[in-house]
Design a protein around this motif. Structure first.
Motif, PDB file in Angstrom:
ATOM      1  N   PRO A  30     -39.872  -3.364  47.029  1.00  0.00           N
ATOM      2  CA  PRO A  30     -40.176  -3.446  45.632  1.00  0.00           C
ATOM      3  C   PRO A  30     -41.462  -2.468  45.060  1.00  0.00           C
ATOM      4  N   GLU A  31     -41.921  -1.810  45.814  1.00  0.00           N
ATOM      5  CA  GLU A  31     -42.938  -0.902  45.494  1.00  0.00           C
ATOM      6  C   GLU A  31     -42.164   0.374  45.117  1.00  0.00           C
ATOM      7  N   PHE A  32     -41.182   0.743  45.932  1.00  0.00           N
ATOM      8  CA  PHE A  32     -40.365   1.959  45.464  1.00  0.00           C
ATOM      9  C   PHE A  32     -40.014   1.583  44.297  1.00  0.00           C
ATOM     10  N   ARG A  33     -39.283   0.526  43.904  1.00  0.00           N
ATOM     11  CA  ARG A  33     -38.388   0.370  42.479  1.00  0.00           C
ATOM     12  C   ARG A  33     -39.613   0.377  41.391  1.00  0.00           C
ATOM     13  N   GLU A  71     -29.751  -8.659  39.663  1.00  0.00           N
ATOM     14  CA  GLU A  71     -30.884  -7.830  40.522  1.00  0.00           C
ATOM     15  C   GLU A  71     -31.845  -7.351  39.317  1.00  0.00           C
ATOM     16  N   PRO A  72     -33.015  -7.108  39.807  1.00  0.00           N
ATOM     17  CA  PRO A  72     -34.056  -6.514  38.952  1.00  0.00           C
ATOM     18  C   PRO A  72     -33.654  -4.882  38.560  1.00  0.00           C
ATOM     19  N   PHE A  73     -34.017  -4.274  37.708  1.00  0.00           N
ATOM     20  CA  PHE A  73     -33.671  -2.954  37.501  1.00  0.00           C
ATOM     21  C   PHE A  73     -34.806  -1.915  37.741  1.00  0.00           C
ATOM     22  N   PRO A  74     -34.331  -0.866  38.548  1.00  0.00           N
ATOM     23  CA  PRO A  74     -32.980  -0.472  38.828  1.00  0.00           C
ATOM     24  C   PRO A  74     -32.843  -0.827  40.409  1.00  0.00           C
ATOM     25  N   SER A  75     -31.563  -1.287  40.596  1.00  0.00           N
ATOM     26  CA  SER A  75     -31.077  -1.712  41.702  1.00  0.00           C
ATOM     27  C   SER A  75     -30.870  -0.654  42.929  1.00  0.00           C
ATOM     28  N   THR A 109     -45.064   5.977  45.427  1.00  0.00           N
ATOM     29  CA  THR A 109     -45.328   4.409  45.742  1.00  0.00           C
ATOM     30  C   THR A 109     -46.646   4.314  46.405  1.00  0.00           C
ATOM     31  N   GLY A 110     -47.207   4.953  46.889  1.00  0.00           N
ATOM     32  CA  GLY A 110     -48.526   4.679  47.344  1.00  0.00           C
ATOM     33  C   GLY A 110     -48.574   3.549  48.517  1.00  0.00           C
ATOM     34  N   GLY A 111     -49.591   2.871  48.460  1.00  0.00           N
ATOM     35  CA  GLY A 111     -49.857   1.831  49.445  1.00  0.00           C
ATOM     36  C   GLY A 111     -49.767   2.183  50.740  1.00  0.00           C
ATOM     37  N   PRO A 112     -48.780   1.295  51.678  1.00  0.00           N
ATOM     38  CA  PRO A 112     -48.753   1.712  52.955  1.00  0.00           C
ATOM     39  C   PRO A 112     -47.772   3.016  53.392  1.00  0.00           C
ATOM     40  N   TRP A 113     -47.249   3.302  52.292  1.00  0.00           N
ATOM     41  CA  TRP A 113     -46.397   4.432  52.407  1.00  0.00           C
ATOM     42  C   TRP A 113     -46.967   5.823  52.295  1.00  0.00           C
ATOM     43  N   ARG A 114     -46.977   6.619  53.344  1.00  0.00           N
ATOM     44  CA  ARG A 114     -47.582   7.923  53.260  1.00  0.00           C
ATOM     45  C   ARG A 114     -46.706   9.196  53.685  1.00  0.00           C
ATOM     46  N   VAL A 115     -47.047   9.983  52.711  1.00  0.00           N
ATOM     47  CA  VAL A 115     -46.258  11.291  52.996  1.00  0.00           C
ATOM     48  C   VAL A 115     -46.271  11.998  54.733  1.00  0.00           C
TER      49      VAL A 115
END
Length: 132
Positions: A30-33, A71-75, A109-115
């Protein structure tokens, strides 16, 4: 950091959209959405228009947001290059731009996702753009 910038809608006269990539389940995390909703004001804009990004090559890309009933937007999202109508794509530049767009999304997105981890994955799979 990413050299990717949100830009206004380009003049499409004499141009076409060239499909590059689709992710039909952005809600897997959900963080990407949420990052896409924030970046492109999708709570207000919805399906009315794509979002546009200028990538490192200078090429503009359209992010076409997909909706799916229930589904929540955007899917999902499609990434398409805005190119002169009769010109072929520069595949190497397009690959570098797509990688830069993925890096931008991970950073947004941040959070646990790192470049850094995305880049390491790209090097593991020997994606040429990940080595630049």
């Amino acid at each position: 950091m990413s050299m990717v910038a949100i830009v206004p809608a380009p003049d499409m006269a004499g141009h076409r959209l060239a499909f590059l990539l689709a992710e039909d389940r952005v809600g897997h995390y959900p963080e990407f959405r949420a990052a896409l909703v924030r970046a492109f004001d999708l709570d207000r804009v919805g399906l009315a228009a794509p979002g546009y990004l200028r990538a490192p090559s200078g090429q503009v890309h359209a992010l076409v947001f997909l909706g799916r009933s229930g589904e929540p937007f955007p899917s999902g999202v499609e990434i398409q290059a805005v190119v002169p109508a009769l010109e072929p794509l520069d595949e190497e530049a397009t690959d570098r731009d797509l990688w830069a767009i993925l890096r931008w999304l991970v950073a947004e997105t941040g959070g646990p996702w790192r470049v850094e981890e995305l880049d390491a994955t790209g090097r593991l799979y020997r994606i040429p753009a990940a080595r630049d």
